[in-house]
Design a protein around this motif. Sequence first.
Motif, mmCIF file in Angstrom:
data_model
loop_
_atom_site.group_PDB
_atom_site.id
_atom_site.type_symbol
_atom_site.label_atom_id
_atom_site.label_comp_id
_atom_site.label_asym_id
_atom_site.label_seq_id
_atom_site.Cartn_x
_atom_site.Cartn_y
_atom_site.Cartn_z
ATOM 1 N N PRO A 183 1.721 -3.139 -2.893
ATOM 2 C CA PRO A 183 2.050 -3.306 -1.475
ATOM 3 C C PRO A 183 3.144 -4.329 -1.187
ATOM 4 O O PRO A 183 3.420 -4.616 -0.030
ATOM 5 N N SER A 184 3.770 -4.884 -2.202
ATOM 6 C CA SER A 184 4.808 -5.899 -1.990
ATOM 7 C C SER A 184 6.103 -5.276 -1.479
ATOM 8 O O SER A 184 6.500 -4.198 -1.921
ATOM 9 N N LYS A 185 6.753 -5.979 -0.544
ATOM 10 C CA LYS A 185 8.052 -5.556 -0.048
ATOM 11 C C LYS A 185 9.165 -6.463 -0.566
ATOM 12 O O LYS A 185 10.317 -6.317 -0.175
ATOM 13 N N PHE A 186 8.804 -7.410 -1.435
ATOM 14 C CA PHE A 186 9.772 -8.392 -1.918
ATOM 15 C C PHE A 186 10.032 -8.290 -3.415
ATOM 16 O O PHE A 186 10.857 -9.026 -3.938
ATOM 17 N N ASP A 187 9.331 -7.412 -4.127
ATOM 18 C CA ASP A 187 9.536 -7.321 -5.566
ATOM 19 C C ASP A 187 10.945 -6.812 -5.861
ATOM 20 O O ASP A 187 11.353 -5.751 -5.373
ATOM 21 N N THR A 188 11.674 -7.555 -6.665
ATOM 22 C CA THR A 188 13.037 -7.158 -7.002
ATOM 23 C C THR A 188 13.098 -6.291 -8.260
ATOM 24 O O THR A 188 14.150 -5.770 -8.603
ATOM 25 N N LEU A 201 -0.204 5.740 -15.695
ATOM 26 C CA LEU A 201 -0.796 5.432 -14.396
ATOM 27 C C LEU A 201 0.282 5.511 -13.314
ATOM 28 O O LEU A 201 1.195 4.692 -13.286
ATOM 29 N N PRO A 202 0.200 6.479 -12.400
ATOM 30 C CA PRO A 202 1.181 6.574 -11.317
ATOM 31 C C PRO A 202 1.074 5.381 -10.379
ATOM 32 O O PRO A 202 0.010 4.794 -10.198
ATOM 33 N N VAL A 203 2.190 5.049 -9.746
ATOM 34 C CA VAL A 203 2.269 3.885 -8.860
ATOM 35 C C VAL A 203 2.610 4.341 -7.444
ATOM 36 O O VAL A 203 3.488 5.188 -7.249
ATOM 37 N N VAL A 204 1.911 3.756 -6.485
ATOM 38 C CA VAL A 204 2.234 3.954 -5.071
ATOM 39 C C VAL A 204 2.831 2.639 -4.574
ATOM 40 O O VAL A 204 2.158 1.605 -4.603
ATOM 41 N N ALA A 205 4.081 2.662 -4.132
ATOM 42 C CA ALA A 205 4.782 1.439 -3.749
ATOM 43 C C ALA A 205 5.609 1.681 -2.501
ATOM 44 O O ALA A 205 5.816 2.822 -2.073
ATOM 45 N N TYR A 206 6.084 0.589 -1.927
ATOM 46 C CA TYR A 206 7.020 0.712 -0.815
ATOM 47 C C TYR A 206 8.409 1.044 -1.348
ATOM 48 O O TYR A 206 8.773 0.648 -2.467
ATOM 49 N N ASN A 207 9.164 1.763 -0.533
ATOM 50 C CA ASN A 207 10.497 2.209 -0.924
ATOM 51 C C ASN A 207 11.496 1.074 -0.720
ATOM 52 O O ASN A 207 12.323 1.085 0.190
ATOM 53 N N VAL A 208 11.403 0.065 -1.580
ATOM 54 C CA VAL A 208 12.249 -1.119 -1.486
ATOM 55 C C VAL A 208 12.936 -1.355 -2.826
ATOM 56 O O VAL A 208 12.563 -0.768 -3.844
#
Length: 258
Positions: A183-188, A201-208
């Motif tokens: 759920p992070s929006k800051f991961d670079t 393992l599939p990942v669900v993340a923000y499009n950032v």
Amino acid sequence: MGLAGLYLTSAFSVPAYFYLHTDWLTYAKKSLHFDRGNLNRVRRIMRVFYKQFDGVFVLNSDHEEWLTGKDIGLEEYQVFRTAHWVDQNVKETDLPNPVSAIPGNATVILYAGRISQEKGVMEIPDIISNVKSNVPGIVTVIAGKGPAENALKSELPSAIFTGWANREQLFALYRRADLLLLPSKFDTFSCTALEAMSCSLPVVAYNVKGPKDIIQNGVSGFLCRTKAEMSECISNDCANSKIIQTTRGQAMKRAMQY
């Protein structure tokens, strides 16, 4: 440390390189709530600072384009994409296996990382609540420690908190889970995502920036724009075993490209 590096390169005529890890402009905007004027000041300071180095190492394509664009103005030969890889040679651990606390037939949503506000962990309770209303029986596992741990436990009492997990324990959790929630929006970048995908393992993340360089949306994982979209994505995927199985294979293939 950057200023110390510039001093040394001036004093001894040696090259100096900067490793850009944190997205300071996004942090200043989202967390410090800087207005446009102050953001422009930060941008100008960064431009002067970065241009004094012989080169800058970055973690994602957005930073690469930003540094070589009009905002900063570095030459392309001065910017280097950092290479990442994942090692699958993980041995069994003698420490207690956190997987033993998970019911055998449960569908597991895993969060692994520092439990802190900037990692977006306080969005997890709402996301899981929405998912459970559509797919009953979901088990949430939280692996890690951090300053927001007590607050998250209060908001998500049904979750399994494993505490700090070493590398072997973490890979055991990756192999047991059905989806990794990021759920992070800051991961670079997100080494966690890459490790998880190496375990199918599939990942669900923000499009950032960061996750969107690693995850192929709808193929090796899922990229979302909002919390509601993330809840819907997880609900649809957990209810469809074919999607999960297909994405597992693609996640492994994508990780192997690293």
